[in-house]
Design a protein around this motif. Structure first.
Motif, PDB file in Angstrom:
ATOM      1  N   ASN A 139       0.829  -1.211   0.000  1.00  0.00           N
ATOM      2  CA  ASN A 139       0.000   0.000   0.000  1.00  0.00           C
ATOM      3  C   ASN A 139       0.865   1.263   0.000  1.00  0.00           C
ATOM      4  O   ASN A 139       0.556   2.248  -0.680  1.00  0.00           O
ATOM      5  N   LEU A 140       1.947   1.220   0.782  1.00  0.00           N
ATOM      6  CA  LEU A 140       2.859   2.366   0.830  1.00  0.00           C
ATOM      7  C   LEU A 140       3.565   2.548  -0.515  1.00  0.00           C
ATOM      8  O   LEU A 140       3.803   3.671  -0.959  1.00  0.00           O
ATOM      9  N   ALA A 197       1.346   4.205  -2.973  1.00  0.00           N
ATOM     10  CA  ALA A 197       1.141   5.618  -2.649  1.00  0.00           C
ATOM     11  C   ALA A 197       2.385   6.462  -2.929  1.00  0.00           C
ATOM     12  O   ALA A 197       2.348   7.687  -2.794  1.00  0.00           O
ATOM     13  N   LYS A 234      -0.571  11.699  -2.127  1.00  0.00           N
ATOM     14  CA  LYS A 234      -0.950  10.304  -1.845  1.00  0.00           C
ATOM     15  C   LYS A 234      -0.123   9.736  -0.695  1.00  0.00           C
ATOM     16  O   LYS A 234      -0.638   8.987   0.142  1.00  0.00           O
ATOM     17  N   SER A 235       1.161  10.062  -0.677  1.00  0.00           N
ATOM     18  CA  SER A 235       2.037   9.589   0.388  1.00  0.00           C
ATOM     19  C   SER A 235       1.613  10.160   1.740  1.00  0.00           C
ATOM     20  O   SER A 235       1.511   9.424   2.734  1.00  0.00           O
ATOM     21  N   GLU A 286      -1.322  11.277   2.568  1.00  0.00           N
ATOM     22  CA  GLU A 286      -2.630  10.709   2.927  1.00  0.00           C
ATOM     23  C   GLU A 286      -2.488   9.301   3.491  1.00  0.00           C
ATOM     24  O   GLU A 286      -3.166   8.932   4.457  1.00  0.00           O
ATOM     25  N   ALA A 287      -1.600   8.492   2.897  1.00  0.00           N
ATOM     26  CA  ALA A 287      -1.398   7.112   3.364  1.00  0.00           C
ATOM     27  C   ALA A 287      -0.889   7.095   4.811  1.00  0.00           C
ATOM     28  O   ALA A 287      -1.381   6.331   5.652  1.00  0.00           O
ATOM     29  N   THR A 322      -3.577   8.586   7.264  1.00  0.00           N
ATOM     30  CA  THR A 322      -4.689   7.649   7.488  1.00  0.00           C
ATOM     31  C   THR A 322      -4.325   6.650   8.573  1.00  0.00           C
ATOM     32  O   THR A 322      -5.109   6.385   9.495  1.00  0.00           O
ATOM     33  N   SER A 323      -3.124   6.090   8.486  1.00  0.00           N
ATOM     34  CA  SER A 323      -2.668   5.118   9.480  1.00  0.00           C
ATOM     35  C   SER A 323      -2.535   5.751  10.861  1.00  0.00           C
ATOM     36  O   SER A 323      -2.953   5.175  11.867  1.00  0.00           O
TER      37      SER A 323
END
Length: 367
Positions: A9-10, A13, A209-210, A212-213, A216-217
């Protein structure tokens, strides 16, 4: 429970993209996997490990009831941080970092109170008595305060931690947090210095995107800590509201009496063994000035409860912290026994009031 962090996922992103090799900071070498086409590539396995470590610490801080201040003033991070952090009801700065936000917190609180006083003027009708020009000036002041400080209006005392996106851009925030020994969590790119950061998350801090990833975590971990705190508060209420057990029947009473007689006979024949239970460690981070690392050092040295801390002398605490880590040597534990005594006595309201009136060791002189 927060979702498991996956390297895939990372990778999708773009968290692994660093800066140009000529712009790198050599202190980031342990977190760099390789160089490709003149760009450094971040080791995502280390990113996952560091992110999990940071999430665990943030979850603990949120569970203790302390606020976590999120700072991200760069264009691509503003909206993401505002959206994610608002969902967990934490303060955030997405405009300009106001100088002295932490080190001069008393003055910042006065500005926030000014905003509240303007709102009261509008409610009680005082605002309408002003001239048109004065009303315009007050409205402009209110809009400016709302833009810069609106998101921290409910932060009545110094935060328990600070989370930063791009430490180079927010270097003033880093220095202020260091000065007050506030734990620093940050997304650190290959062009930044990770040494001042307590919890480094090596990652791309430029791509939306990075960011946000990672956010989010992190916010999931904070939300989990808040949920656990809420559950702990509701548990005693449910226990108190539980119905009492019905009275035992007559036959059950007779059986119970016989059992007691047998137990008494066995007790006379064999002396009762006394079991000693080890006291459970308290959450020492509820004391103003104690971060997760300082709490771990105290527990390791045998100061595990509020009672232990209340009995300890400030000089002895200082020695424990200095021996545990040079980075903890600058802490000032003079007020810790006093706070711990209030916590041990269950005087939480009194402790909160004391902490609200004391900002970084300076008594609040506000009305």
């Amino acid at each position: 429970m927060a979702s498991k962090i996956e390297v895939k996922n990372l990778l999708n992103a773009g968290v692994h993209f660093g800066h140009l090799t000529r712009k790198w900071n050599p202190n980031m070498a342990p977190y760099i996997y390789m160089e490709r086409n003149g760009i450094h590539v971040i080791n995502l396995y280390k990113t996952v490990a560091k992110l999990e470590e940071a999430n665990e610490a943030l979850k603990k801080i949120a569970g203790s009831g302390r606020k976590i201040l999120f700072v991200a003033t760069k264009k691509q991070a503003k909206d993401i941080v505002a959206e994610k952090v608002a969902n967990v009801n934490m303060p955030f700065i997405t405009e300009r970092w106001p100088g002295g936000m932490l080190t001069n917190f008393v003055t910042i609180r006065k500005a926030v109170k000014k905003m509240a006083s303007i709102d009261r003027m509008k409610k009680d009708g005082t605002f309408k008595t002003l001239s048109k020009k004065e009303r315009l000036q007050v409205d402009r002041l209110r809009a400016k305060l709302e833009k810069n400080l609106g998101s921290i209006s409910e932060m009545t005392r110094l935060p328990g931690a600070i989370f930063i996106v791009d430490t180079m851009r927010e270097h003033i925030a880093v220095k202020e947090a260091q000065k007050l020994n506030i734990p620093i969590f940050a997304m650190v790119d290959t062009n930044s210095d990770p040494r001042p950061i307590d919890y480094v998350i090596p990652s791309n801090d430029d791509a939306g995107k990075s960011i946000e990833a990672i956010l989010t975590s992190v916010t999931e971990a904070v939300a989990e800590g808040l949920a656990e705190r809420k559950a702990d508060k509701e548990a005693p209420k449910e226990k108190a509201a539980a119905p009492t057990a019905p009275k035992a029947e007559k036959t059950e009473k007779v059986a119970k009496e016989k059992t007691e007689q047998v137990v008494e006979k066995k007790t006379e024949a064999k002396p009762k063994k006394t079991a000693t239970k080890k006291a459970k460690a308290d959450d020492l981070t509820k004391v103003e000035g104690i971060g997760p690392k300082a709490a771990e050092a105290l527990v390791a040295a045998g100061v595990a409860t509020f009672v232990d801390l209340a009995k300890a002398e400030a000089d002895n605490i200082k020695t424990i912290l200095t021996e545990a880590s040079p980075r903890l040597a600058h802490l000032e534990p003079a007020s810790w026994p006093k706070q711990a005594q209030m916590a041990a006595d269950g005087k939480w309201d009194e402790l909160k009031e004391w902490q609200d009136n004391t900002k970084g060791g300076i008594e609040d002189s506000e009305e």
